[in-house]
Design an enzyme around this catalytic site. Structure first.
Site, mmCIF file in Angstrom:
data_model
loop_
_atom_site.group_PDB
_atom_site.id
_atom_site.type_symbol
_atom_site.label_atom_id
_atom_site.label_comp_id
_atom_site.label_asym_id
_atom_site.label_seq_id
_atom_site.Cartn_x
_atom_site.Cartn_y
_atom_site.Cartn_z
ATOM 1 N N GLY A 75 -43.307 8.375 -10.562
ATOM 2 C CA GLY A 75 -42.704 8.321 -9.331
ATOM 3 C C GLY A 75 -43.586 9.249 -8.169
ATOM 4 O O GLY A 75 -43.215 9.955 -7.293
ATOM 5 N N ASP A 116 -48.554 20.112 -13.709
ATOM 6 C CA ASP A 116 -49.630 20.034 -13.120
ATOM 7 C C ASP A 116 -49.535 18.626 -11.982
ATOM 8 O O ASP A 116 -49.920 18.693 -10.940
ATOM 9 C CB ASP A 116 -50.969 20.062 -13.589
ATOM 10 C CG ASP A 116 -50.768 19.007 -14.759
ATOM 11 O OD1 ASP A 116 -49.718 18.675 -15.178
ATOM 12 O OD2 ASP A 116 -52.045 18.890 -15.485
ATOM 13 N N SER A 118 -46.838 16.946 -10.816
ATOM 14 C CA SER A 118 -45.771 17.133 -9.706
ATOM 15 C C SER A 118 -46.410 17.994 -8.789
ATOM 16 O O SER A 118 -45.834 17.887 -7.566
ATOM 17 C CB SER A 118 -44.367 17.324 -10.402
ATOM 18 O OG SER A 118 -44.062 16.517 -11.289
ATOM 19 N N ASP A 141 -46.317 22.414 -22.545
ATOM 20 C CA ASP A 141 -47.513 22.508 -22.919
ATOM 21 C C ASP A 141 -48.151 23.961 -22.756
ATOM 22 O O ASP A 141 -49.220 24.318 -23.047
ATOM 23 C CB ASP A 141 -48.626 21.375 -22.280
ATOM 24 C CG ASP A 141 -48.018 20.011 -22.430
ATOM 25 O OD1 ASP A 141 -47.304 19.851 -23.278
ATOM 26 O OD2 ASP A 141 -48.374 19.133 -21.504
ATOM 27 N N HIS A 288 -40.761 13.740 -29.076
ATOM 28 C CA HIS A 288 -40.154 14.488 -28.042
ATOM 29 C C HIS A 288 -38.823 15.400 -28.553
ATOM 30 O O HIS A 288 -38.250 15.700 -27.735
ATOM 31 C CB HIS A 288 -39.354 13.348 -27.248
ATOM 32 C CG HIS A 288 -40.469 12.425 -26.656
ATOM 33 N ND1 HIS A 288 -41.236 11.640 -27.280
ATOM 34 C CD2 HIS A 288 -40.875 12.495 -25.228
ATOM 35 C CE1 HIS A 288 -42.051 11.041 -26.328
ATOM 36 N NE2 HIS A 288 -42.053 11.631 -25.249
HETATM 37 O O1 F6P Z 1 -46.563 17.132 -20.544
HETATM 38 C C1 F6P Z 1 -45.560 17.135 -21.643
HETATM 39 C C2 F6P Z 1 -45.423 16.341 -22.747
HETATM 40 O O2 F6P Z 1 -44.732 16.304 -23.710
HETATM 41 C C3 F6P Z 1 -47.035 16.286 -23.471
HETATM 42 O O3 F6P Z 1 -46.887 17.416 -24.392
HETATM 43 C C4 F6P Z 1 -47.305 15.024 -23.912
HETATM 44 O O4 F6P Z 1 -48.202 14.326 -24.094
HETATM 45 C C5 F6P Z 1 -46.357 14.036 -22.860
HETATM 46 O O5 F6P Z 1 -45.687 14.922 -22.091
HETATM 47 C C6 F6P Z 1 -45.641 12.818 -23.331
HETATM 48 O O6 F6P Z 1 -45.150 12.159 -22.306
HETATM 49 P P1 F6P Z 1 -44.054 10.997 -22.321
HETATM 50 O O7 F6P Z 1 -42.675 11.476 -22.306
HETATM 51 O O8 F6P Z 1 -44.583 10.008 -21.398
HETATM 52 O O9 F6P Z 1 -43.947 10.379 -23.594
#
Ligand code: F6P
Length: 364
Positions: A75, A116, A118, A141, A288
């Protein structure tokens, strides 16, 4: 009387709702009005996606995961994917429309909660469009240099540690090597913190390329000491010496590029261990799970403090700044400085020393 708008952008992290709660409460306490923009900047483009946030609306959201406002990592108003009449996706700059609506809706300040990416967008709005913005640092992270902690990290580490604790019994029962891939992009904080706390035998992080032979030597050494199982923690951004960095899709792979999805290194490590040691090996990706669930007490408190501190910066009109934890205080840091560098595990980290001294192999 001030009118502020809050948005949450990028990947979600436990504690986002606690920030929203604190912003709404601290602003209401001052007699101000708060609005929430859905899914990052969507509320600035479509008034139906801009919602009034009252204390009643946020009453019990502090312990909940996710964000009541929704979030997106696609976005960026300076380069927004938009579908044209022919159904094709085109990249357009809609930042001027965002700024016009910000002014038309009479907002005094935008509190942007994000990582970073956003925060970089928020800073661009401040510099190029004159928007009054305050940043709040979020990411599991923990890779923002300007703040000692970002909220979401403690919860992610707790989830990963709990998973490692559970894997010990099954690994031991089957004399297996379990390889666990954790998140963190180009920083090894989640892997290192959870690996040490969760009793890993091996921890592999992106900061140093690992030698797969050293990893296998550790597993063989376990055998010699009558330990027939092992737990290996691999950060998603880690890579072996003399091997390609693994990500999805492979052809776009380049460390540090935020739009590239990392993942797959855990399976690669498991395959190599299986081939080289003959040990029964399994791999799993925590994924996730690390972003979900209720924030830990630490993250809740940090998020609430960030939210209240952000409102204080609105009061003093300290715009184009990010709130940062600089123990024991909350400090305003210019956004330009805050987004300049990523926090990675330094070679002289006490955590690396601790890991080595308690017998954990770091693949070097
Ligand atoms: O930056 C947070 C994070 O969870 C990272 O650790 C990971 O690489 C990325 O986002 C995963 O992103 P998405 O939700 O697009 O799969």
């Amino acid at each position: 009387m001030k009118k502020i708008v809050i948005s949450t952008g990028g990947g979600d992290a436990p504690g986002l709702n606690a920030v929203i709660y604190a912003v709404v409460k601290a602003a209401t306490y001052r007699g101000w009005e708060v609005y929430g923009s859905r899914c990052g900047y969507l509320g600035f483009l479509d008034p139906d996606e801009m919602i009034r946030l009252t204390p009643e609306k946020v009453e019990d959201i502090t312990p909940t995961g996710g964000t009541i406002l929704g979030s997106t990592n696609k976005g960026n108003p300076f380069a927004m994917p938009v579908e044209n009449l022919a159904g094709e996706i085109q990249i357009r700059d809609v930042s001027e429309r965002v700024m016009k609506n910000f002014n038309r809706m009479g907002f005094d300040c935008h509190i942007a909660v994000g990582g970073d990416g956003s925060l970089e967008i928020a800073h661009r709005f401040a510099v190029e469009k004159g928007m009054h913005v305050i940043g709040v640092p979020k990411t599991i992270d923990n890779d923002l240099e300007a703040t000692q902690r970002t909220f979401g990290f403690d919860t992610a580490v707790s989830t990963a540690t709990e998973a490692l604790d559970k894997l010990h019994s099954t690994a031991k029962s089957h004399d297996r090597v379990m390889v666990v891939e954790v998140m963190g992009r180009d920083s090894g904080w989640i892997a290192l913190n959870s690996g040490i706390s969760g009793g890993a035998d091996v921890i592999l992080i992106p900061e140093f390329r690992f030698d797969i032979d050293k990893v296998c030597a550790k597993i063989n050494d376990n055998e010699l000491h009558d330990k027939h199982y092992a737990i290996v923690v691999v950060a998603e951004g880690a890579s072996a010496k003399d091997a390609d960095v693994i990500c999805k899709p492979q052809d776009k792979c380049e460390i540090g590029r935020q739009e590239v999805l990392l993942g797959g290194i855990g399976e690669w490590v498991a395959d190599e261990i299986r081939k080289r040691t003959d040990k029964d090996t399994r791999s799993l990706v925590l994924g996730h799970l690390q972003r979900g669930g209720s924030p830990t007490t630490f993250d809740r408190l940090l998020a609430l403090r960030f939210g209240a501190a952000a409102v204080r910066l609105v009061e003093t009109e300290t715009y184009d700044h990010m709130v940062a934890l600089v123990t024991p205080a909350m400090k305003p840091i210019p956004l330009e400085e805050a987004i300049k560098s990523r926090k990675r595990v330094p070679a002289d980290s006490d955590k690396l020393l601790t890991a080595r001294e308690i017998g954990i192999c770091l693949g070097d």
